[in-house]
Design a protein around this motif. Sequence first.
Motif, mmCIF file in Angstrom:
data_model
loop_
_atom_site.group_PDB
_atom_site.id
_atom_site.type_symbol
_atom_site.label_atom_id
_atom_site.label_comp_id
_atom_site.label_asym_id
_atom_site.label_seq_id
_atom_site.Cartn_x
_atom_site.Cartn_y
_atom_site.Cartn_z
ATOM 1 N N TYR A 1 0.812 -1.220 0.000
ATOM 2 C CA TYR A 1 0.000 0.000 0.000
ATOM 3 C C TYR A 1 0.853 1.281 0.000
ATOM 4 N N LEU A 2 2.126 1.159 0.318
ATOM 5 C CA LEU A 2 2.946 2.348 0.529
ATOM 6 C C LEU A 2 3.062 3.192 -0.733
ATOM 7 N N HIS A 3 3.169 4.507 -0.535
ATOM 8 C CA HIS A 3 3.275 5.445 -1.637
ATOM 9 C C HIS A 3 4.724 5.615 -2.073
ATOM 10 N N VAL A 4 4.901 5.995 -3.324
ATOM 11 C CA VAL A 4 6.219 6.348 -3.842
ATOM 12 C C VAL A 4 6.611 7.718 -3.293
ATOM 13 N N PRO A 5 7.778 7.851 -2.659
ATOM 14 C CA PRO A 5 8.240 9.185 -2.249
ATOM 15 C C PRO A 5 8.581 10.005 -3.500
ATOM 16 N N VAL A 6 7.803 11.020 -3.770
ATOM 17 C CA VAL A 6 7.986 11.785 -4.998
ATOM 18 C C VAL A 6 9.187 12.709 -4.874
ATOM 19 N N ASP A 7 10.080 12.636 -5.855
ATOM 20 C CA ASP A 7 11.237 13.518 -5.893
ATOM 21 C C ASP A 7 11.690 13.648 -7.341
ATOM 22 N N LYS A 8 12.826 14.283 -7.549
ATOM 23 C CA LYS A 8 13.328 14.559 -8.897
ATOM 24 C C LYS A 8 13.556 13.275 -9.682
ATOM 25 N N TYR A 9 14.132 12.252 -9.045
ATOM 26 C CA TYR A 9 14.427 11.020 -9.759
ATOM 27 C C TYR A 9 13.145 10.318 -10.203
ATOM 28 N N VAL A 10 12.149 10.328 -9.347
ATOM 29 C CA VAL A 10 10.861 9.745 -9.715
ATOM 30 C C VAL A 10 10.258 10.517 -10.880
ATOM 31 N N TYR A 11 10.286 11.842 -10.794
ATOM 32 C CA TYR A 11 9.798 12.663 -11.907
ATOM 33 C C TYR A 11 10.463 12.255 -13.228
ATOM 34 N N ASP A 12 11.784 12.160 -13.208
ATOM 35 C CA ASP A 12 12.523 11.885 -14.438
ATOM 36 C C ASP A 12 12.190 10.517 -15.015
ATOM 37 N N GLU A 13 12.212 9.493 -14.168
ATOM 38 C CA GLU A 13 11.980 8.144 -14.663
ATOM 39 C C GLU A 13 10.525 7.927 -15.048
ATOM 40 N N ALA A 14 9.608 8.498 -14.305
ATOM 41 C CA ALA A 14 8.197 8.369 -14.656
ATOM 42 C C ALA A 14 7.903 9.095 -15.962
ATOM 43 N N ALA A 15 8.535 10.257 -16.160
ATOM 44 C CA ALA A 15 8.337 11.003 -17.404
ATOM 45 C C ALA A 15 8.832 10.201 -18.601
ATOM 46 N N ALA A 16 9.945 9.499 -18.418
ATOM 47 C CA ALA A 16 10.479 8.660 -19.492
ATOM 48 C C ALA A 16 9.518 7.531 -19.844
ATOM 49 N N ALA A 17 8.669 7.161 -18.883
ATOM 50 C CA ALA A 17 7.683 6.098 -19.105
ATOM 51 C C ALA A 17 6.309 6.655 -19.487
ATOM 52 N N GLY A 18 6.223 7.986 -19.644
ATOM 53 C CA GLY A 18 4.988 8.576 -20.122
ATOM 54 C C GLY A 18 4.129 9.275 -19.100
ATOM 55 N N VAL A 19 4.584 9.355 -17.842
ATOM 56 C CA VAL A 19 3.816 10.038 -16.809
ATOM 57 C C VAL A 19 4.353 11.462 -16.666
ATOM 58 N N LYS A 20 3.569 12.436 -17.053
ATOM 59 C CA LYS A 20 4.015 13.820 -17.032
ATOM 60 C C LYS A 20 4.082 14.367 -15.608
ATOM 61 N N ARG A 21 4.981 15.312 -15.422
ATOM 62 C CA ARG A 21 5.033 16.007 -14.139
ATOM 63 C C ARG A 21 3.747 16.782 -13.919
ATOM 64 N N PRO A 22 3.403 17.029 -12.671
ATOM 65 C CA PRO A 22 2.241 17.888 -12.400
ATOM 66 C C PRO A 22 2.461 19.276 -13.000
ATOM 67 N N THR A 23 1.391 20.003 -13.211
ATOM 68 C CA THR A 23 1.500 21.354 -13.751
ATOM 69 C C THR A 23 2.144 22.277 -12.723
ATOM 70 N N TRP A 24 2.666 23.388 -13.200
ATOM 71 C CA TRP A 24 3.382 24.346 -12.351
ATOM 72 C C TRP A 24 2.473 24.884 -11.248
ATOM 73 N N PRO A 25 3.020 25.097 -10.014
ATOM 74 C CA PRO A 25 4.394 24.772 -9.620
ATOM 75 C C PRO A 25 4.545 23.278 -9.397
ATOM 76 N N ASN A 26 5.561 22.702 -10.011
ATOM 77 C CA ASN A 26 5.675 21.244 -9.968
ATOM 78 C C ASN A 26 6.906 20.741 -9.229
ATOM 79 N N ALA A 27 7.614 21.605 -8.517
ATOM 80 C CA ALA A 27 8.676 21.100 -7.645
ATOM 81 C C ALA A 27 8.036 20.145 -6.638
#
Length: 222
Positions: A142-168
């Motif tokens: 059930y645990l959530h993925v800790p969202v950070d820069k690396y998750v953003y990058d790898e998920a984006a490469a798999a087709g999951v876009k970053r949230p809209t701005w502000p998206n830090a």
Amino acid sequence: MTALMDAATQRRSLIAFYFGTEVAVGDNTSNRVVDKVARRAYADLRRTIHGFGTHPAKDTIKDHIHASLRTFVANLATCDSQEEFDKRHDQWCTNACDYFDRFPAPDLFISFHYGQAQKWLNMTLKYLAVLDHPHAQQAYGYLHVPVDKYVYDEAAAAGVKRPTWPNAWSKLDREKYLNYQHQLRELVASTSYSCPLDWEADVWVTRGTSPTAEKERQDGCP
């Protein structure tokens, strides 16, 4: 005969290097060990809470947050569904943000976001799972993925876009975080990974060898 370090000693040494000797040799279900792990999780986000180091209520806030994390972990023993875990997770993050708001420091311009709360909670649970805490293991799926820069990058490469701005990741609000976490679950469901945190663990371990990381090195990105 050449002597080799046994696996148990290797593991204990690695834990001591990262979390300290008390975690390495202590009972991983004790409040003391959970508190140590929560404080290590705080180190993963503290640089994003600008000015917090001089906040007059810093210790009060941190003590409260860590106490609430101990309670959250203890209560995982009664969590038996994704829906229930998500509800508790959301409530904890919301409460953490609300508690910070009780101690305004206008001269320091400090703000605490849902994105920072998720990091604190998610990293605490991830670390406890790695340390084989029984409640964290019980709820591991059930645990959530800790969202950070690396998750953003790898998920984006798999087709999951970053949230809209502000998206830090540190400034994510509740709605953006929950929506992104849902998209990550859908991504993981389409892979061979058994759960989101297994996918995240692989992302973390291999982050320096991914095509995205290689491109960043070529572009001179940190």
